[in-house]
Design an enzyme around this catalytic site. Structure first.
Site, mmCIF file in Angstrom:
data_model
loop_
_atom_site.group_PDB
_atom_site.id
_atom_site.type_symbol
_atom_site.label_atom_id
_atom_site.label_comp_id
_atom_site.label_asym_id
_atom_site.label_seq_id
_atom_site.Cartn_x
_atom_site.Cartn_y
_atom_site.Cartn_z
ATOM 1 N N HIS A 40 -1.651 0.736 -9.617
ATOM 2 C CA HIS A 40 -2.326 -0.207 -8.713
ATOM 3 C C HIS A 40 -3.000 -1.347 -9.496
ATOM 4 C CE1 HIS A 40 -4.263 -0.642 -4.500
ATOM 5 N NE2 HIS A 40 -4.252 -1.817 -5.119
ATOM 6 N N ARG A 77 0.846 -1.189 0.000
ATOM 7 C CA ARG A 77 0.000 0.000 0.000
ATOM 8 C C ARG A 77 0.886 1.245 0.000
ATOM 9 N NH1 ARG A 77 -3.613 -2.516 -1.648
ATOM 10 N NH2 ARG A 77 -5.649 -2.902 -0.736
#
Ligand code: NDP
Ligand code: OXD
Length: 313
Positions: A276, A228
């Site tokens: 992502h 993340r």
């Protein structure tokens, strides 16, 4: 029995088709406007607006449409319900592809050769072997273990770091903050597959980067982050990538996302940047996974792959 699809940034229609194929008895409601909120008993979620879920009084279980759950746990108004996350071979295989591809790109000097190609420059660079390179994986959970296994089979020296002590044959396992310096000191390519929690937020900062090995055959440490964005301190990363304390990085995750247009990361020549996409949640197999879980729960069986609300993952 109604399943709410509260999916921001994912296509709910594609998921609805997945559920129609595998669980025709499941009624589907698509957020944000829901005709009968009282009928909603399950919710499949991705980045729901903070506070949005509390209006559904009869919710029994929350499903995350991804492996990560920070998009839920960081909502202070989240209902106190069990959260099931994705643990599925399809997603795991996708992540391992991403990790292996990026580790190999750095081993095989992809960035340098791409630059040489742009300059029409024919130079053969010295090529270290995989077994001369030490890959350290932050997070030895579902995803970290699979990547560790595959990298080990390719021949890399693999180690891993987790909160509790793990055991993996042929992988040097480090645990806890007290063993972090020793783990980093023997890592040439660092792969981050940690969840974002209070404990991991901002972990990859300047001090952390300075602890990485500098005696490796690649000529400097490399970071691959598919965990993340909130785990890395962007300014510290940019500084280290600019002054050479980090040789290169592959970054799939950022805080915030999308990455800000003015971020220096876009233009650094030693960064491989992706939006992502390391391991997509595929609606087909994952709708089947959620539907199977709901059916089992309705039969009175326990839920699997539950998130621990205390640790946040
Ligand atoms: P798991 O929960 O299976 O594994 C998490 C690992 O991190 C465990 O080994 C855990 O330790 C370790 N960990 C957690 N907190 C700490 C800490 N404070 N210190 C040390 N180790 C810690 O998760 P997954 O492997 O399934 O997924 C990992 C993450 O990958 C997700 O949370 C998500 O953020 C990210 N992800 C990113 C995707 C992308 O496309 N970029 C796609 C899918 C996931 P322990 O073993 O002791 O519990
Ligand atoms: C996930 C993700 O957590 O895609 O699955 O990031």
């Amino acid at each position: 029995m109604t399943l709410l699809l509260a999916l921001n940034g994912m296509d709910p229609a594609e998921w609805a088709r997945g559920f129609a194929r595998t669980a025709s008895d499941l009624k589907i409601a698509i957020a944000p406007e829901v005709a009968d909120p009282e009928a909603v008993t399950y919710a499949l979620t991705w980045k729901p607006k903070p506070g949005y879920l509390k209006q559904f009084a009869n919710l029994k279980v929350l499903f995350s449409a991804g492996a990560g759950v920070d998009h839920l746990t960081l909502d202070p108004e989240l209902p106190d319900l069990p959260i099931v996350r994705v643990v599925h071979d399809d997603l795991t295989a996708r992540m391992t592809e991403y990790v292996v591809m990026n580790v190999l790109m750095h081993l095989r000097q992809h960035l340098a050769y791409a630059q040489q190609q742009a300059e029409r420059n024919w130079v053969q660079l010295p090529q270290p072997a995989a077994d001369e390179v030490r890959v350290g994986i932050l997070g030895l959970g579902t995803l970290g273990r699979d990547s560790a296994d595959t990298l080990k089979r390719i021949g890399f020296q693999v180690s891993g770091w987790s909160r509790s002590r793990q055991n993996m044959e042929g992988v040097a396992c480090f645990a806890g903050l007290e063993e972090l310096p020793a783990f980093l000191a023997q890592t040439d390519i660092l792969v981050c597959l940690l969840p974002l929690t209070e404990d991991t937020h901002g972990l990859i900062n300047a001090r952390f980067i300075d602890m990485l090995a500098r005696d490796g055959v690649l000529g400097g440490p490399v970071l691959i982050n598919a965990g993340r964005g909130g785990i890395q301190v962007e300014d510290d990363l940019v500084a280290a990538l600019t002054d050479g304390r980090l040789k290169a990085a592959s970054l799939d995750v950022f805080a915030p996302e999308p990455l800000r247009a003015e971020s220096r990361l876009w233009e650094l020549p030693n960064v491989i940047l992706t939006p992502h996409v390391a391991a997509d949640s595929a609606p087909g197999p994952l709708a089947a996974y959620v539907a199977t879980m709901i059916a089992a729960y309705e039969r009175g069986e326990p839920l699997r792959n539950l998130v621990n609300r205390k640790t946040g993952y």
